[in-house]
Design an enzyme around this catalytic site. Structure first.
Site, mmCIF file in Angstrom:
data_model
loop_
_atom_site.group_PDB
_atom_site.id
_atom_site.type_symbol
_atom_site.label_atom_id
_atom_site.label_comp_id
_atom_site.label_asym_id
_atom_site.label_seq_id
_atom_site.Cartn_x
_atom_site.Cartn_y
_atom_site.Cartn_z
ATOM 1 N N TYR A 46 -1.400 5.908 -0.016
ATOM 2 C CA TYR A 46 -1.119 4.494 -0.317
ATOM 3 C C TYR A 46 -2.082 3.966 -1.383
ATOM 4 O O TYR A 46 -1.675 3.301 -2.342
ATOM 5 C CB TYR A 46 -1.264 3.730 0.997
ATOM 6 C CG TYR A 46 -1.024 2.246 0.957
ATOM 7 C CD1 TYR A 46 0.277 1.740 0.934
ATOM 8 C CD2 TYR A 46 -2.080 1.345 1.000
ATOM 9 C CE1 TYR A 46 0.493 0.368 0.946
ATOM 10 C CE2 TYR A 46 -1.872 -0.021 1.013
ATOM 11 C CZ TYR A 46 -0.578 -0.500 0.985
ATOM 12 O OH TYR A 46 -0.366 -1.860 0.998
ATOM 13 N N LYS A 94 -1.161 2.517 -5.016
ATOM 14 C CA LYS A 94 -1.474 1.123 -5.351
ATOM 15 C C LYS A 94 -2.353 1.024 -6.584
ATOM 16 O O LYS A 94 -2.269 0.057 -7.336
ATOM 17 C CB LYS A 94 -2.148 0.439 -4.157
ATOM 18 C CG LYS A 94 -1.206 0.176 -2.988
ATOM 19 C CD LYS A 94 0.005 -0.607 -3.431
ATOM 20 C CE LYS A 94 0.715 -1.317 -2.290
ATOM 21 N NZ LYS A 94 1.978 -1.954 -2.731
HETATM 22 P P1 NAI Z 1 6.720 -5.508 5.073
HETATM 23 O O1 NAI Z 1 6.889 -4.188 5.731
HETATM 24 O O2 NAI Z 1 7.040 -6.721 5.845
HETATM 25 O O3 NAI Z 1 7.537 -5.575 3.721
HETATM 26 C C1 NAI Z 1 7.869 -4.465 2.942
HETATM 27 C C2 NAI Z 1 9.354 -4.535 2.666
HETATM 28 O O4 NAI Z 1 9.710 -3.492 1.755
HETATM 29 C C3 NAI Z 1 10.189 -4.333 3.944
HETATM 30 O O5 NAI Z 1 11.082 -5.412 4.114
HETATM 31 C C4 NAI Z 1 10.899 -3.010 3.692
HETATM 32 O O6 NAI Z 1 12.197 -2.948 4.278
HETATM 33 C C5 NAI Z 1 10.969 -2.968 2.179
HETATM 34 N N1 NAI Z 1 11.142 -1.612 1.667
HETATM 35 C C6 NAI Z 1 10.484 -0.499 2.082
HETATM 36 N N2 NAI Z 1 10.923 0.565 1.394
HETATM 37 C C7 NAI Z 1 11.871 0.122 0.528
HETATM 38 C C8 NAI Z 1 12.664 0.766 -0.455
HETATM 39 N N3 NAI Z 1 12.581 2.078 -0.659
HETATM 40 N N4 NAI Z 1 13.521 0.003 -1.176
HETATM 41 C C9 NAI Z 1 13.605 -1.335 -0.967
HETATM 42 N N5 NAI Z 1 12.880 -1.987 -0.020
HETATM 43 C C10 NAI Z 1 12.026 -1.267 0.701
HETATM 44 O O7 NAI Z 1 5.180 -5.547 4.599
HETATM 45 P P2 NAI Z 1 4.428 -6.598 3.642
HETATM 46 O O8 NAI Z 1 3.063 -6.724 4.166
HETATM 47 O O9 NAI Z 1 5.232 -7.810 3.413
HETATM 48 O O10 NAI Z 1 4.307 -5.750 2.287
HETATM 49 C C11 NAI Z 1 4.746 -6.215 1.023
HETATM 50 C C12 NAI Z 1 3.936 -5.520 -0.040
HETATM 51 O O11 NAI Z 1 2.583 -5.976 0.002
HETATM 52 C C13 NAI Z 1 3.869 -4.003 0.114
HETATM 53 O O12 NAI Z 1 3.924 -3.393 -1.156
HETATM 54 C C14 NAI Z 1 2.513 -3.780 0.731
HETATM 55 O O13 NAI Z 1 2.021 -2.483 0.461
HETATM 56 C C15 NAI Z 1 1.717 -4.861 0.022
HETATM 57 N N6 NAI Z 1 0.478 -5.223 0.679
HETATM 58 C C16 NAI Z 1 0.475 -5.967 1.829
HETATM 59 C C17 NAI Z 1 -0.710 -6.340 2.401
HETATM 60 C C18 NAI Z 1 -0.752 -7.228 3.581
HETATM 61 O O14 NAI Z 1 -1.873 -7.659 3.954
HETATM 62 N N7 NAI Z 1 0.367 -7.541 4.212
HETATM 63 C C19 NAI Z 1 -1.996 -5.887 1.849
HETATM 64 C C20 NAI Z 1 -1.908 -5.177 0.611
HETATM 65 C C21 NAI Z 1 -0.693 -4.855 0.066
#
Ligand code: NAI
Length: 299
Positions: free
Chosen positions: A164, A168
């Site tokens: 990851y 990133k």
């Molecule tokens: P989340 O799991 O709620 O959202 C991620 C979304 O991406 C999900 O709805 C999932 O269905 C979708 N997804 C996954 N694979 C996919 C694909 N191949 N094609 C289309 N959609 C796909 O998690 P969150 O926290 O909202 O994450 C959003 C972004 O923020 C991610 O990139 C995560 O790595 C990043 N992030 C989040 C942090 C946090 O504190 N929540 C910290 C650092 C980064």
């Protein structure tokens, strides 16, 4: 006032968490949204169209404009389909927020290709697959705003997240090149490293869950994809009501002028403190800045 009337935004992974909030925020400010989401689990298993569909219902019920798109960003054809959906439905793409993500954590020694490849495919290659066709369109139109979702796990490291973290940080490299390639076309390219309570981070915030709402991340993302934003190549840490900037600094360092001969390992050993001294540094925008700094000191 920051507004998005007439603007079209693609937001990947917008069926939940941060992406959903970005979609709701931009829609409430007037943008038309392509809500992309494959709808799988946190580790990227399975798919479920209802995730994106629910967000579209939410946005339209509030008077906004949105369509759902269910392709996987991890697939080059998926990236093309997502951009095509925006063009078919709304005739343009002004904004791409690369947000889709999955986790497959394991300490480095125990990582297998099944844990590495899908993570690189969604975060890093996925950003290529979606941004490339969008970027081509933005170049033609002379306008674009792109945000990549990075993470402190790459910028600083996090135990058990080699896959990851590498993905990133790869996004920061992609951002840095696109900021240069997009400059002539009014395409601004930035990144955020968010901190927010979502299904991805439920175990992280013991007792502080309420402090880190996705609602606190979306305003910074909205600013970075707005017409008002002139910044490009920035990485912002955003969470819990705080916004600050990560940057790559280049220290003054140690220089052995050419006339004094070639650098030796003893020179290095004697000057480690000077090489690392943070009391004076530049934040280079491009290698041009690095060479401008070096040039006069080398002779
Ligand atoms: P989340 O799991 O709620 O959202 C991620 C979304 O991406 C999900 O709805 C999932 O269905 C979708 N997804 C996954 N694979 C996919 C694909 N191949 N094609 C289309 N959609 C796909 O998690 P969150 O926290 O909202 O994450 C959003 C972004 O923020 C991610 O990139 C995560 O790595 C990043 N992030 C989040 C942090 C946090 O504190 N929540 C910290 C650092 C980064």
């Amino acid at each position: 006032m920051v507004g998005f009337d007439g603007r079209v935004a693609i937001i990947t992974g917008a069926g939940g968490g941060l992406g959903r909030q970005h979609a709701i925020s931009l829609a409430s400010l007037g943008a038309s949204i392509v809500v992309n989401d494959l709808g799988g689990s946190v580790s990227g298993e399975g798919s479920d169209e209802s995730a994106a569909d629910r967000v579209v219902v939410e946005i339209t019920a509030a008077g906004g404009i949105a369509v759902a798109e269910h392709s996987s960003v991890a697939d080059p054809a998926g990236g093309e389909a997502i951009v095509a959906r925006a063009l078919d439905e709304f005739g343009r793409v002004d904004i791409v927020i690369n947000n889709a993500g999955i986790l497959r954590d394991k300490s480095f020694a125990n990582l297998t290709p099944e844990l590495v490849d899908p993570v690189l495919d969604v975060h890093l290659r996925g950003a290529f697959h979606v941004t490339r066709p969008a970027f081509a369109h933005m170049k033609e139109r002379g306008y674009g705003r792109i945000v990549f979702t990075s993470s402190g796990s790459g910028l600083m490291g996090n135990f058990g997240q080699a896959n990851y973290g590498a993905a990133k940080m790869g996004l920061i490299g992609l951002m840095n090149v696109l900021k240069l390639e997009g400059a002539r076309y009014n395409i601004k390219v930035n990144a955020v490293a968010p901190i927010a309570l979502t299904r991805m981070t439920t175990d992280l915030f013991s007792g502080m869950a309420d402090t880190f709402a996705p609602e606190d991340v979306s305003p910074a993302v909205a600013y970075l994809v707005s017409e008002e934003c002139d910044l490009t190549g920035e990485v912002w840490s955003v969470g819990g009501g705080s916004v600050s900037r990560f940057f790559v600094g280049l220290t003054d360092g140690y220089v052995k002028p050419r006339r004094k001969g070639l650098l030796t390992v003893e020179d290095i050993a004697r000057n480690v403190d000077a090489i690392r001294d943070e009391s004076s540094y530049i934040v280079p925008f491009s290698s041009q800045d690095e060479f401008s700094k070096l040039g006069p000191r080398l002779v």
